[in-house]
Enzyme design. Structure first.
Site, PDB file in Angstrom:
ATOM      1  N   THR A  90      -9.118   9.173   9.082  1.00 10.19           N
ATOM      2  CA  THR A  90      -8.489   7.988   7.862  1.00 10.19           C
ATOM      3  C   THR A  90      -8.415   7.007   9.142  1.00 10.19           C
ATOM      4  O   THR A  90      -7.647   5.836   8.567  1.00 10.19           O
ATOM      5  CB  THR A  90      -7.618   8.309   7.061  1.00 10.19           C
ATOM      6  OG1 THR A  90      -6.394   9.284   8.028  1.00 10.19           O
ATOM      7  CG2 THR A  90      -7.989   9.367   6.197  1.00 10.19           C
ATOM      8  N   GLY A 138      -8.237   3.690  10.650  1.00 11.99           N
ATOM      9  CA  GLY A 138      -8.745   2.330  10.493  1.00 11.99           C
ATOM     10  C   GLY A 138      -8.675   2.028   8.918  1.00 11.99           C
ATOM     11  O   GLY A 138      -9.309   0.557   8.841  1.00 11.99           O
ATOM     12  N   THR A 139      -7.946   2.663   8.102  1.00 13.74           N
ATOM     13  CA  THR A 139      -8.070   2.247   6.715  1.00 13.74           C
ATOM     14  C   THR A 139      -7.192   1.100   6.289  1.00 13.74           C
ATOM     15  O   THR A 139      -7.967   0.550   5.462  1.00 13.74           O
ATOM     16  CB  THR A 139      -7.187   3.416   5.906  1.00 13.74           C
ATOM     17  OG1 THR A 139      -5.927   3.679   6.608  1.00 13.74           O
ATOM     18  CG2 THR A 139      -8.149   4.781   5.830  1.00 13.74           C
ATOM     19  N   GLY A 140      -6.324   0.721   6.990  1.00 15.47           N
ATOM     20  CA  GLY A 140      -5.527  -0.483   6.505  1.00 15.47           C
ATOM     21  C   GLY A 140      -6.263  -1.645   7.379  1.00 15.47           C
ATOM     22  O   GLY A 140      -6.564  -2.647   6.498  1.00 15.47           O
ATOM     23  N   CYS A 141      -6.967  -1.719   8.397  1.00 15.88           N
ATOM     24  CA  CYS A 141      -7.744  -2.454   8.671  1.00 15.88           C
ATOM     25  C   CYS A 141      -8.950  -3.003   7.994  1.00 15.88           C
ATOM     26  O   CYS A 141      -9.517  -4.179   7.486  1.00 15.88           O
ATOM     27  CB  CYS A 141      -8.301  -2.356  10.083  1.00 15.88           C
ATOM     28  SG  CYS A 141      -7.111  -1.891  11.585  1.00 15.88           S
ATOM     29  N   LYS A 193       0.687  -1.246   0.008  1.00 12.44           N
ATOM     30  CA  LYS A 193       0.155  -0.163  -0.007  1.00 12.44           C
ATOM     31  C   LYS A 193       0.896   1.237   0.139  1.00 12.44           C
ATOM     32  O   LYS A 193       1.527   1.419   0.888  1.00 12.44           O
ATOM     33  CB  LYS A 193      -0.905   0.140   1.276  1.00 12.44           C
ATOM     34  CG  LYS A 193      -1.878  -1.106   1.240  1.00 12.44           C
ATOM     35  CD  LYS A 193      -2.883  -1.224   2.674  1.00 12.44           C
ATOM     36  CE  LYS A 193      -1.904  -1.572   3.635  1.00 12.44           C
ATOM     37  NZ  LYS A 193      -2.592  -1.700   4.945  1.00 12.44           N
TER      38      LYS A 193
END
Length: 279
Positions: A212, A214-217, A179
């Site tokens: 933003t 929690g975007t990865g989760c 990412k």
């Protein structure tokens, strides 16, 4: 075993008391994308939109018991692994999952929170690399996580991201989604999906919001949900990124804290006026 129209998915991760990341984000994304979510909690965190103020690991035997309780009864079609937090927890999860080798595993190697708090001690990185990542169907590191995993400097260009992919594949995962949201100076955020031979780039417009958390989760759990619905990996990543962008774009509709607030996981499902339906 009966075949059900709605897939079941499992998240193994930490609990976020602020509701924006971890188990809470995973279950919201699962629900929004039409799958049934079960959970195994590895740690309880005290956190809000500003900081993580406390982390309490769940006892190893309770983590193992949760995994076995779910997987011995519920037909799970895909598993997402997030925050593990320690060598002991990594070993516990790896041993428990070794009894279920055919379930696809999506691993989000959670190491640092949005607020900058360390969520995985450096002495646990080796255990993660040895015991969890080789089992993964897909890993989804961001640039700081990827650099820490392979012991190299964090890439600052897209070319640098491409150069990092072979090292990430040496960790043993079947696929890598690197990412690129941490890159600066580009209007688009670029992610790279690799199977070790071919690379697919995904671009998404950056959205101007501080919300933003929690975007990865959310991205990894969305991919897990869509894989459980029998989408190809390319289609799952593509659709998950669309869902993520919609959730970020609507994040400012929420009023949650004064720091890095959460995404709006149900943006396409809730009426923006938050009308309450009478039952």
């Amino acid at each position: 075993m009966k075949s059900f129209a709605i897939p079941n998915v499992l998240t193994i991760a930490g609990s976020d008391s602020g509701g924006g990341a971890g188990i809470q984000a995973d279950l919201k994304a699962f629900s929004a994308l039409g799958v049934y979510g079960a959970s195994v909690i590895t740690a309880v965190t005290a956190q809000n939109t500003h900081t993580v103020s406390a982390i309490h690991p769940i006892p190893n035997e309770v983590i193992a018991a949760q995994i076995d309780a779910v997987l011995t009864d519920i037909a799970i079609h895909a598993i997402k692994v997030g925050m593990l937090g320690s060598v002991d927890i990594i070993e516990t999860v790896a041993q428990a999952l070794s009894r279920y080798p055919t379930i696809p595993l999506v691993v989000d190697p959670v190491m640092i929170s949005k607020s900058g708090s360390a969520l995985l001690p450096m002495n646990a990185v080796a255990a993660l690399k040895q015991q969890i990542l080789p089992r993964a169907y897909l890993i989804t590191p961001n640039l700081p996580e990827a650099a820490a995993l392979v012991g190299l400097d964090e890439p600052t260009t897209i070319d640098g991201m491409y150069a990092l992919l072979p090292k990430l594949h040496e960790l043993g995962a079947k696929h890598v989604l690197l990412k690129g949201g941490h890159l600066e100076g580009d209007n688009d955020a670029v992610d790279l999906l690799s199977d070790g031979k071919h690379v697919q780039a995904y671009r998404a417009k950056r959205i101007n919001t501080q919300n933003t958390h929690g975007t990865g989760c959310t991205l990894s759990s969305a991919i897990t949900a869509l894989l459980a619905k029998h989408l190809s990996l390319d289609a799952a990543v593509s659709q998950a990124k669309v869902y993520l962008s919609e959730s970020i774009a609507a994040a400012d509709q929420l009023d949650v804290g004064s720091g890095h607030g959460p995404l709006h996981h149900f943006a396409t499902l809730w009426n923006s006026t938050s009308d309450v339906r009478e039952y």
